[in-house]
Scaffold this active site. Structure first.
Site, PDB file in Angstrom:
ATOM      1  N   GLU A 281       0.831  -1.201   0.000  1.00  0.00           N
ATOM      2  CA  GLU A 281       0.000   0.000   0.000  1.00  0.00           C
ATOM      3  C   GLU A 281       0.877   1.268   0.000  1.00  0.00           C
ATOM      4  O   GLU A 281       0.465   2.318  -0.478  1.00  0.00           O
ATOM      5  CB  GLU A 281      -0.930  -0.012   1.218  1.00  0.00           C
ATOM      6  CG  GLU A 281      -2.261   0.657   0.946  1.00  0.00           C
ATOM      7  CD  GLU A 281      -3.292   0.451   2.061  1.00  0.00           C
ATOM      8  OE1 GLU A 281      -2.914   0.030   3.178  1.00  0.00           O
ATOM      9  OE2 GLU A 281      -4.470   0.710   1.808  1.00  0.00           O
ATOM     10  N   HIS A 302       7.333 -27.137  -1.078  1.00  0.00           N
ATOM     11  CA  HIS A 302       6.768 -28.264  -1.835  1.00  0.00           C
ATOM     12  C   HIS A 302       5.718 -27.796  -2.834  1.00  0.00           C
ATOM     13  O   HIS A 302       4.918 -28.584  -3.317  1.00  0.00           O
ATOM     14  CB  HIS A 302       6.202 -29.296  -0.851  1.00  0.00           C
ATOM     15  CG  HIS A 302       7.269 -29.837   0.051  1.00  0.00           C
ATOM     16  ND1 HIS A 302       7.886 -31.052  -0.146  1.00  0.00           N
ATOM     17  CD2 HIS A 302       7.891 -29.267   1.124  1.00  0.00           C
ATOM     18  CE1 HIS A 302       8.814 -31.225   0.777  1.00  0.00           C
ATOM     19  NE2 HIS A 302       8.840 -30.155   1.571  1.00  0.00           N
ATOM     20  N   LYS A 416     -13.779   1.209  -4.028  1.00  0.00           N
ATOM     21  CA  LYS A 416     -14.763   1.594  -3.002  1.00  0.00           C
ATOM     22  C   LYS A 416     -15.887   2.389  -3.655  1.00  0.00           C
ATOM     23  O   LYS A 416     -17.069   2.146  -3.383  1.00  0.00           O
ATOM     24  CB  LYS A 416     -14.119   2.465  -1.920  1.00  0.00           C
ATOM     25  CG  LYS A 416     -13.250   1.709  -0.960  1.00  0.00           C
ATOM     26  CD  LYS A 416     -12.866   2.609   0.221  1.00  0.00           C
ATOM     27  CE  LYS A 416     -11.893   1.919   1.151  1.00  0.00           C
ATOM     28  NZ  LYS A 416     -11.345   2.783   2.166  1.00  0.00           N
TER      29      LYS A 416
HETATM   30  O1  PA5 Z   1      -3.240   1.578   5.846  1.00  0.00           O
HETATM   31  C1  PA5 Z   1      -4.322   2.112   5.605  1.00  0.00           C
HETATM   32  O2  PA5 Z   1      -4.461   3.328   5.645  1.00  0.00           O
HETATM   33  C2  PA5 Z   1      -5.533   1.256   5.268  1.00  0.00           C
HETATM   34  O3  PA5 Z   1      -5.194  -0.069   5.117  1.00  0.00           O
HETATM   35  C3  PA5 Z   1      -6.598   1.399   6.354  1.00  0.00           C
HETATM   36  O4  PA5 Z   1      -6.049   0.986   7.571  1.00  0.00           O
HETATM   37  C4  PA5 Z   1      -7.836   0.569   6.017  1.00  0.00           C
HETATM   38  O5  PA5 Z   1      -8.348   0.924   4.768  1.00  0.00           O
HETATM   39  C5  PA5 Z   1      -8.913   0.767   7.091  1.00  0.00           C
HETATM   40  O6  PA5 Z   1      -9.278   2.110   7.190  1.00  0.00           O
HETATM   41  P1  PA5 Z   1     -10.088   2.660   8.413  1.00  0.00           P
HETATM   42  O7  PA5 Z   1      -9.254   2.537   9.622  1.00  0.00           O
HETATM   43  O8  PA5 Z   1     -10.385   4.093   8.079  1.00  0.00           O
HETATM   44  O9  PA5 Z   1     -11.359   1.851   8.536  1.00  0.00           O
END
Ligand code: PA5
Length: 446
Positions: A281, A302, A416
């Site tokens: 990410e 394996h 989303k």
């Molecule tokens: O690292 C990040 O920013 C994302 O993976 C968020 O943690 C994830 O999308 C969850 O978001 P939120 O805490 O707003 O529900």
């Protein structure tokens, strides 16, 4: 400052030499300056850089107290969250939680009906506490799971919820969850504003569930702070996080587009998941980036082992090697030796496992897969606190070296929006029209 981690990069040659690594010093110094002075991209989200600053002792005290109270008042804690809002806690609890890890259950990281049905069924007859974790407070997956859980708990209690058994970890001011906590009286903890989800494990986000699992969160924070000191030296040769970041970037520029994190320990499964999220990410942007993958050896030797040994030469590997601290389980002697295993009798499983690591790293190097190893004395709170910080720091610098902002995630938004439109969320009507047109043209082409 000594930390319970070391980086062994002897199996990188001939792909990467020490001289080549050190030639990146100027680039690293520039990135270091950007990160520490806050002049680099995404600088708003650097709260994690200073572990003690991010989580003062008074907040740690509040967290451990809440965790103790919840432990006494419940049999299980359901942690509801997704991505950075659950992976860090899960990584630590799976690695160190021992038997107490059974007391922490995770929900809201998928929208599977069977997963959540089984989970709700498993709660029958138990005293249940819930920790909902969402910085935005509006993420669909945890919001659905939280609603299911509230509904379930209300029914069990004749239509009311016991707010003492619900803890919300969310934005200090904004969001639906903050508002709900006010109106329904939940106890709250804060996701600091200067922190993205994937860098939040050492804040209340990760620490409350970790403390509930009976682990020593102070040890983790102190060790992360020691690692922060050890990794704030701009001198590449003396900074393991920077060395790791540079090695990744060199290999990437030589066509090694995939990094495989290889563990030999099933309880590190979720650490690898957390690591993939952190790097995936943070770096997966602008068409440049290393794809983070993981394997669990010896199981995957394996299956994926074949690909790694002889498949396309676009990979490098980062091994984790745990030196000790594992149970003294030994291969027993068998008087008949019918299975021809007596050559191993008396050896601990851990010794055999480590030999598998050494053999694998050698074989893969010979197969054209450069590899490095993160070596740790044992798996405990001290090691994990340092390891989590080490990866965060390396990821930030590696992202800057790649030329991306390691603290945002613009690519997560599009799916989303499409999902909201398809599910009929108010405000997404225009997007829905566009999607339907594109479905129609797909149908007419097929
Ligand atoms: O690292 C990040 O920013 C994302 O993976 C968020 O943690 C994830 O999308 C969850 O978001 P939120 O805490 O707003 O529900």
């Amino acid at each position: 400052m000594s930390i319970p981690l070391s980086l062994d990069f002897t199996r990188l040659e001939p792909d990467v030499t020490l001289e080549e690594i050190l030639s990146w010093q100027d680039a690293v110094s520039e990135c270091h300056e950007q990160l520490h002075s806050g002049t680099g991209p995404g600088s708003k989200y650097r709260g994690w850089l200073d572990p003690h600053g991010m989580i003062p002792e008074a907040e740690v005290e509040r967290i451990t107290q809440a965790a103790d109270e919840l432990r006494n008042a419940s049999d299980v804690l359901v942690v509801v969250g997704i991505g950075g809002s659950y992976l860090g806690a899960r990584a630590v609890i799976e690695a160190l939680g021992g038997r107490d890890k059974e007391r922490v259950i995770f929900a809201g990281q998928n929208i599977s009906a069977s997963y959540h049905k089984d989970l709700l069924d498993s709660l029958d007859g138990k005293r249940v506490a819930v920790n909902i974790v969402s910085k935005s407070g509006t993420t669909t997956e945890p919001a659905i799971a939280f609603r299911l859980l509230r509904n379930y708990l209300k029914k069990k209690r004749g239509g009311t919820l016991d707010p003492k058994l619900i803890v919300a970890t969310t934005d200090p001011q904004e969001g639906a969850l903050r508002e709900m906590s006010r109106t329904e009286g939940y106890r709250t903890f804060v996701v600091p504003g200067d922190l993205g989800g994937r860098y939040s494990v050492l804040s209340a986000v990760g620490l409350l569930p970790i403390a509930y699992a009976g682990l020593d969160v102070r040890k983790m924070i102190d060790s992360a702070a020691d690692c922060a000191k050890a990794c704030e030296n701009p001198d590449l040769e003396h900074n393991p996080a920077y060395l790791y970041a540079v090695i990744r970037n060199i290999l990437y520029r030589k066509g090694k587009a995939i990094e495989i994190l290889a563990t030999f320990e099933p309880r590190l499964h979720y650490l690898a998941e957390w690591w993939k999220q952190l790097f995936g990410e943070s770096e997966g942007k602008s068409g440049v980036s290393i794809f983070p993958a993981s394997v669990e050896f010896t199981t995957d030797l394996h299956s994926m082992g074949q690909w790694i040994q002889e498949g396309r030469r676009i990979i490098f590997e980062t091994f984790t090697d745990i030196e000790g601290g594992e149970p003294e389980l030994r291969v027993p002697k068998d008087p008949t030796d019918a299975d021809e295993l007596n050559y191993l009798s008396g050896k601990t499983l851990h010794e055999v496992n480590r030999m598998a690591y050494r053999a694998t790293s050698l074989a893969h190097r010979e197969g054209g897969v450069p590899n490095l190893t993160l070596r740790m004395p044992r798996l405990d709170e001290t090691t994990l606190g340092a390891l989590l910080y080490f990866f965060e720091k390396a990821c930030a610098i590696s992202g800057y070296l790649l030329g991306v902002n390691p603290f945002d995630q613009p690519g997560v938004q599009l799916y989303k929006d499409y999902m909201f439109a398809l599910l009929g969320k108010p405000g997404y009507e225009g997007l829905l029209e566009n999607i339907e047109k594109s479905f129609e043209s797909e149908d007419s082409n097929s």
